[in-house]
Every structure is written in structure tokens, then in C-alpha cells.
Design an enzyme around this catalytic site. Structure first.
Site, PDB file in Angstrom:
ATOM      1  N   GLU B  50      48.914  38.408  32.407  1.00  0.00           N
ATOM      2  CA  GLU B  50      49.825  39.228  31.292  1.00  0.00           C
ATOM      3  C   GLU B  50      51.194  38.849  31.333  1.00  0.00           C
ATOM      4  OE1 GLU B  50      47.855  40.458  33.618  1.00  0.00           O
ATOM      5  OE2 GLU B  50      46.318  41.933  32.779  1.00  0.00           O
ATOM      6  N   PHE B 112      42.387  55.375  38.704  1.00  0.00           N
ATOM      7  CA  PHE B 112      42.293  54.161  38.780  1.00  0.00           C
ATOM      8  C   PHE B 112      43.079  53.158  37.663  1.00  0.00           C
ATOM      9  CE2 PHE B 112      39.913  50.402  37.629  1.00  0.00           C
ATOM     10  CZ  PHE B 112      40.148  49.446  38.780  1.00  0.00           C
ATOM     11  N   GLN B 113      43.862  52.160  38.282  1.00  0.00           N
ATOM     12  CA  GLN B 113      44.747  51.714  37.423  1.00  0.00           C
ATOM     13  C   GLN B 113      45.665  52.192  36.724  1.00  0.00           C
ATOM     14  OE1 GLN B 113      42.323  48.521  35.134  1.00  0.00           O
ATOM     15  NE2 GLN B 113      42.476  47.099  36.844  1.00  0.00           N
ATOM     16  N   LYS B 162      43.714  55.828  27.350  1.00  0.00           N
ATOM     17  CA  LYS B 162      42.637  55.269  26.662  1.00  0.00           C
ATOM     18  C   LYS B 162      41.756  56.553  25.764  1.00  0.00           C
ATOM     19  CE  LYS B 162      38.444  53.108  28.046  1.00  0.00           C
ATOM     20  NZ  LYS B 162      37.510  52.696  29.210  1.00  0.00           N
ATOM     21  N   MET B 478      68.156  23.788  41.956  1.00  0.00           N
ATOM     22  CA  MET B 478      69.356  24.432  42.118  1.00  0.00           C
ATOM     23  C   MET B 478      69.734  25.033  43.084  1.00  0.00           C
ATOM     24  SD  MET B 478      71.908  24.739  39.849  1.00  0.00           S
ATOM     25  CE  MET B 478      71.592  24.551  37.991  1.00  0.00           C
TER      26      MET B 478
END
Lengths: 163, 568
Positions: B50, B112-113, B162, B478
Site C-alpha cells: 500500500e 478485525f483489521q 464497509k 549519506m
């Protein structure tokens, strides 16, 4: 220097956390913060007491204005204003304390709003410094509990914060 | 007719003329993905993580000026998106990120999630919304695009539970948005603009210092007109590169920590500094106390009032859209017969040329080992300066910024504010979708490229002919450079060991891989790679391990305390 900032904001869920989050993320001070809906139910009015240099206060005002939910911001210290805060103090009211507490309450123009065998609960309204002075004046051992609302502020005369 | 919330989401994106949605499916966005399956007005680009979806959408926006769109699921999908969102936020990139959320009745129950996306994203978005009713979807998405693209742009998150995507509701996309709490200022204050013009015409040692605001505000043409009319020296920040043509003689290079001597000295010594869409970042001005100069007047044009007098006190603030303010300045100058004092300006240019003659970007061109700067110079030659160059973060980023001369805006795509390693490859993907026939080079290091290397798979799936220019020095360069200078050569965890065989890795995805180990092979390899116009080429340049980025203004020092390579 101490500043009192008034904010009109959309009365939306999460709006308070945006302001609180801004202050913590940018390391600005919050001495107190109060918020409640206004006569227009779609708007909330918040009063924040903060402190900082002129540069910091300028940034605070700009950053608050940048929040999408914020409609208007006013630094009350830019003009004349009135500040009020409500405090409830529960004090010991036994033996010699019982008369003493009544007298102190009268001197500060407070009201006793609950009386129990061993205690009074005093309601006191005024500027933050007046409430501080009252607590200073009491014998520390007599104070059982305090709760303060934080300051609310409003401009004097025709200084009006409205849409 | 009533539509499902998911259909409404799709219709909104179509109404906004979205061409690409970068995303990754998951439980909470299954309804939306089902509707994506049924439509063909916009294309969905399936990434492999993602974070890359958000970076690609961000780069798409940087290259085109349109609002980038990413779609992720709830929970880990949302948290993976956060680095991408924060990156876009720091660089003011307009973007709408739609995240799925646990169903409304489950919110707050550790479902969940489930993650509090509104809370987690709040400090790194311009604004965010939780949609609680199907009827709110269309107005919310309309507002999200409006907020993202206007004022000082930025990412906006729309979090949709959802169940809301399954509920039915009427679809009516608002034609316009009115928000009493959000009214971005466009036009600058005319009195202030007049005052600025007077100061510029009276200046003896003027300097134009422009940033990402010129690029984001599409004000390049106006800036060029202003700079040419006045004949002032001009510097572009890391975010502003390409805002003014780098090959033009008035351009003095980038300012700041790794800026040129001439840009930094002119910033420090000028008497009128005109800051346009730039924000006096700590990497640009160094120590603000040292930067302060009582003989210098500062004019600052910016769309965001909070950028003005934040780090540096400004004398003439002008809040407004950069393009509009510059156009108004040009109009005033068109009507003005005066020019800046030619004698003073000539003397100032003589001084600048003296600084420029130090040739601060010089490096050893006779090395037997490939110098990273040489690769970038050749990249510029081979691509005729026309490529889109994305970069990751570190030494290679600075070399790309210093040695690739960008003549056009929106060609240099990098993470300036947040400094996010791993953006390079997904940025190149977003750019290649924005301009499928363009030459796109991703300049990267072996540290950065491994932070999103899974995207080699996305590049395979969509046949993206990106050229990866890996400047491989086997160090987190760096970090190593700072450890060399400031930590007495204690190279704590800055080596990069156990590297893959990048050629084989690229080939395993069906890409072309090249190892380049000799300076003499650099140009030929680049030419060969860019001639493979339909292939993804992964070029592994084995470069000098000990090369450092110069010039350098050490952290906390002032611009005139700059260290040049020749000083060491």
C-alpha cells in the site's frame, strides 16, 4: 505572555481532537481548553488559554485558521475582553473551620452550594487569577477537592465573534 | 434509482475524471473493488504494497498537477499508507486516499483489521473524513477533492466503513463546494505587491529564491518573465527545481545544505530577498540566527499564511496564489519604465560570477572508479535533459538534484520534506502512467531501492519501461558521510551487506539488468538502456564508496560557513 484565544468551529466529531492534536504536535502550551455548542447548533465555541512569545502566538492563530473545521479565530488579548471561570471547591467545615469558610466564601462572593456534616462545597466564579487568589487565601489543609472549568472569554462592547 | 455506497464511490471518482486509482484490495473495500471490476472508465493499478500505491498516486499528481488517488483497505492497509500520506503532506501534494474501515457497528470494538485511521492520519493530512452515512459519500468525496487541490494543496483521507459501501442511497454529485470554514485566498494584496515591486526596483543586491510553490502553482512561465525582466539571480530549492530553467545563465543552482556556493552566498549577502513559494526550511537556510541579516529586506509570497514569518521574520508578506501574484507583478512591471540600478546589478553579478568561478560542483573526472556525479551528468546528456527523474533519499538524491539540469517544472520528482527512502521506484511508476511515452529515470541507492523493491513486480505487470539508475556504493551513503564528518569515522550500521545480484533479480521479473563497473562504460550503457524504449532496465552502477556530497553546510551552521570539496 498569556493569551486567551476564542475559536468558532464546525460542531463535528473529531474537531476537538484536531485542535488538541495541533497544540501537542507543534509543542504549543495549553493552560486550559473549554468547548461547548453555541446557540447555533452547527457551531462550537472553544476558548483556549495559552502562552508564548508574540511570534508563537501569531503561529498559533495561523495554524488554527488553517484547520479546515475552524471557521473563525480571535485572540481576545488584541482588545478588551472579559474572562470568567467557574470553580467548585470542597472544604473542611468542622470546628473553627465552619465559620471561617463561610466568611472566606462571602469575602470572595462565592456561594455554598452543598452542606454536609464535615464539609462545604463552594461555587466561585471569576477570572482565573481571582480563583487562584481564593485558593491561596484558604488554609491548604482545609481544601479537600477542587474542580475548575477553565476560562471562557468574550470581547467587551461591540467586539463580537459571530459568523 | 438507488445505488450502493460502493457504486457511489466509483461514480464520484468518474465525476472527478480520475484516470488511475493506485491501490490494493482487502476485506473492508471488497464492495468497492467489486464495482471497480464492473467499470472501465478509470484504471486500477494493483501495487505490491500500500505504501507504493500512495507514492505512485503522489508522483502521478506531481507530474500532472491532477489530484492523485489511492485506495487501501482498513487496518494494515491504512497504516501502510501512512508513510505515503505523510510524504505527500510534507511536500503539499494534492491527493485523495480512500481507506476502508470496519463496519460501523464494529467500530471501537477492536474489530478485525480495525484501526483509527482518522486519528492515525490526522497529523499528516490536510483534512480527513469518516463517512457515517451512505448519503454523505458524494458530498464528502467532492469536498475531499476540493480541499486537496485548492489553497496550499495536500492529501485528504476519506475513511469509509464497509457497511456504508453496501447501503443504498441516491447518487447526486454536487456541482460545487461551499465551505464557510475553508475559503483559500487567491489574489495577493495589491498594496503589498506594489510595495514589493518598489523594493525590487530599488534593490542593489537582489535575489530570487523560489520553491515548490512555483511548481505546484504552475507559475513557471510567470516566474521566468519576472526574472528576465528584472535580470536578477535566481535559485530554486530542492522542491522548486525546474521552476526556472537550470541551463539559464541567471540560474545559480540550488541553495541550502548541499546547494552551490554562489546560491548560498547570494542568499546570505543579498539586500532584497524575494521568496516565492518557498518556506525557509532548515535544510535551505541553515541556522536562522546566522541567516539573519539586518541589511536585508525579505519579501515572501506564499499561499499559506502560516508559512510566512514561521522560521524567518519577513518584511513584506504577500499571501496569495503564486501564479496570480507573479502575474500581477509582471503587469505592474510592464507598465513601469524604471529598471533596477544597472551599475549596482552589474557589480552584484560580478560578485556572483566570482563565487561561481570557484566551480563548487567540480569533481575528479579522471577516476578509475565510477563517480556518481559522472553518472548523473551522462544521464542528463543521454536523455537530452528531457527525462522525468525520480529519486530516493540520500547522497544519490543530492547528486541528481545538483547535476541533472532541469529546464522544466514537474520533471524532478522526489521526497523533499519527509525524506522518505523507498519512494523512487513507486514514484517512477506514477510518472510513467502519467506520461506513458516519456523517459523516466529512477535515481536510487542500494539502500533505498530495497525499501520498495517488491514493485519490480508491478512494473512487470504493467510493462513500465522505467530505467533504474542505481548508484551502488555499498553504503547508506549519506549516513556514512555524516558519520565520517561528525562521528569520527564510526560507521555504525551504515554499510549495506548481503546485497542481491541486482541483474539476476531484475531478470527474474523479466526485466533487463546491467552491471556497469567502469567509467568508460557509463555513457554506452545509458544509451543502450534508453534505446530499449519498451523495456524496464535495472542499471547497477558500481560507484566510488568514498565519494561525499559537496558543497555542504553542516547542520546548525550558516550558509556562508559552507564547506567545499577543495577545502578538505
Amino acid at each position: 505572555m498569556k493569551h486567551i484565544i476564542s475559536i468558532l468551529m464546525e460542531n463535528e466529531a473529531g474537531a476537538l481532537s484536531r485542535v488538541a492534536g495541533l497544540f501537542s504536535a507543534r509543542a504549543y502550551n495549553i493552560e486550559s481548553l473549554t468547548v461547548a455548542p453555541t446557540e447555533d447548533a452547527t457551531l462550537s465555541r472553544m476558548t483556549i488559554v495559552t502562552s508564548g512569545s508574540d511570534e508563537v502566538i501569531e503561529q498559533i492563530i495561523k495554524q488554527l485558521n488553517k484547520l479546515i473545521d475552524v471557521v473563525k479565530v480571535l485572540d481576545l488579548n488584541d482588545g478588551r475582553f472579559i474572562e470568567r471561570e467557574l470553580m467548585l471547591v470542597k472544604v473542611k467545615a468542622t470546628g473553627p473551620f465552619r465559620d471561617e469558610m463561610k466568611r472566606m466564601c462571602d469575602i470572595f462572593r462565592g456561594r455554598i452550594i452543598d452542606v454536609a456534616d464535615g464539609s462545604y462545597t463552594i461555587e466561585l466564579t471569576g477570572s482565573g487569577s481571582k480563583l487562584d487568589a481564593f485558593l491561596e487565601a484558604l488554609d491548604k489543609a482545609a481544601i479537600l477537592e477542587t474542580v475548575r472549568t477553565g476560562a471562557s472569554g468574550i470581547g467587551r462592547g461591540d467586539r463580537i465573534l459571530k459568523l | 434509482m438507488e445505488l450502493s455506497g460502493a457504486e457511489i464511490v466509483i461514480r464520484c471518482l468518474q465525476e472527478e475524471n480520475v484516470k488511475y486509482v493506485f491501490g490494493y484490495p482487502g476485506g473492508a473495500v471488497l464492495n468497492i473493488y467489486d464495482e471497480i471490476f464492473k467499470q472501465d472508465k478509470f484504471k486500477h493499478i494493483l501495487v505490491r504494497h500500500e505504501q507504493a500505491a500512495v507514492h505512485a498516486a503522489d508522483a502521478y499528481s506531481r507530474a500532472t498537477g491532477e489530484v492523485g488517488v489511492a485506495l487501501v483497505t482498513s487496518g494494515p492497509g491504512a497504516t501502510n499508507a501512512i508513510t505515503g500520506i505523510a510524504t505527500a503532506h510534507m511536500d503539499s501534494i494534492p491527493m485523495v486516499v480512500i481507506s476502508g474501515q470496519a463496519p460501523t457497528p464494529a467500530i471501537g470494538l477492536d474489530a478485525f483489521q480495525e484501526v483509527d485511521m482518522i486519528g492515525i492520519s490526522r497529523p499528516c493530512v490536510k483534512h480527513n473524513f469518516l463517512v457515517k452515512d451512505v448519503k454523505d459519500i458524494a458530498p464528502t468525496i467532492k469536498k475531499a477533492f476540493f480541499i486537496a487541490a485548492t489553497g496550499r494543496p495536500g492529501p485528504v483521507v476519506v475513511d469509509i466503513p464497509k457497511d456504508i459501501t453496501a447501503h443504498l442511497g441516491a447518487f447526486d454529485y454536487p456541482k460545487s463546494v461551499e465551505m464557510r470554514s475553508y475559503t483559500p485566498i487567491l489574489k495577493g494584496h495589491s498594496g503589498q505587491i506594489k510595495k514589493a515591486i518598489k523594493l525590487m526596483l530599488d534593490a542593489k543586491r537582489p535575489m530570487l529564491y523560489t520553491g515548490g510553490g512555483v511548481v505546484l502553482g504552475d507559475a513557471s512561465q510567470e516566474l521566468i518573465k519576472l526574472a528576465r525582466r528584472l535580470g536578477f539571480p535566481i535559485t530554486n530549492t530542492l522542491m522548486g527545481l525546474g521552476g526556472y530553467p537550470a541551463t539559464d545563465k541567471q540560474f545559480v543552482g540550488m541553495p541550502g545544505m548541499h546547494g552551490t556556493l554562489e546560491a548560498n552566498m547570494a542568499m546570505q549577502e543579498c539586500d532584497v530577498l524575494v521568496a516565492i513559494g518557498s518556506r525557509f526550511d532548515d535544510r535551505v537556510i541553515g541556522n536562522p540566527q546566522h541567516f539573519y541579516n539586518k541589511n536585508r529586506t525579505i519579501i515572501h509570497v506564499d499561499v499559506d499564511p502560516s508559512s510566512i514569518s514561521k522560521r524567518v521574520k519577513v518584511d513584506v508578506p504577500i499571501v496569495g496564489h503564486v501564479q496570480s501574484v507573479l502575474a500581477e507583478m509582471n503587469e505592474l512591471l510592464d507598465a513601469e519604465t524604471r529598471t533596477p540600478d544597472p551599475v549596482a546589478l552589474k557589480a552584484w553579478w560580478t560578485q556572483i560570477e566570482e563565487w561561481r568561478s570557484r566551480n563548487c560542483l567540480n569533481y575528479n573526472r579522471n577516476s578509475d572508479i565510477i563517480k556518481p556525479q559522472y553518472v548523473i551528468e551522462k544521464l542528463w546528456e543521454v536523455t537530452k535533459g528531457e527525462a522525468y527523474v525520480t529519486s530516493d533519499v540520500g547522497q544519490h538524491q543530492m547528486w541528481a538534484a545538483q547535476y541533472y539540469k532541469f529546464d522544466k517544472p514537474r520533471r524532478w520528482i522526489n521526497s523533499g520534506g519527509l525524506g522518505t527512502m523507498g519512494v523512487g521506484l513507486p514514484y517512477a511508476m506514477g510518472v510513467q502512467f502519467a506520461d506513458p511515452s516519456a523517459k523516466v529515470a529512477c535515481v536510487t541507492g542500494e539502500g533505498s531501492i530495497q525499501m520498495n523493491i517488491q514493485e519490480l513486480s508491478t512494473c512487470k505487470q504493467f510493462h513500465l519501461p522505467i530505467k533504474v539508475i542505481l548508484l551502488n556504493n555499498r553504503y547508506l551513503g549519506m549516513v556514512r558521510q555524516w558519520q565520517q564528518f561528525f562521528y569520527e569515522n564510526r560507521y555504525s550500521e551504515s554499510y549495506m551487506d548481503s546485497l542481491p545480484d541486482f541483474v539476476k533479480l531484475a531478470e527474474s521479473y523479466g526485466h533487463v539488468g546491467m552491471n556497469i563497473e567502469k567509467p568508460a562504460d557509463v555513457e554506452g550503457a545509458l544509451t543502450e538502456a534508453f534505446n530499449l524504449t519498451d523495456r524496464f532496465v535495472f542499471m547497477n552502477f558500481i560507484t566510488d564508496q568514498n565519494e561525499n556530497v559537496f558543497p555542504m553546510v553542516p547542520n546548525g551552521k550558516g550558509l556562508s560557513e559552507i564547506i567545499l570539496a577543495e577545502d578538505l
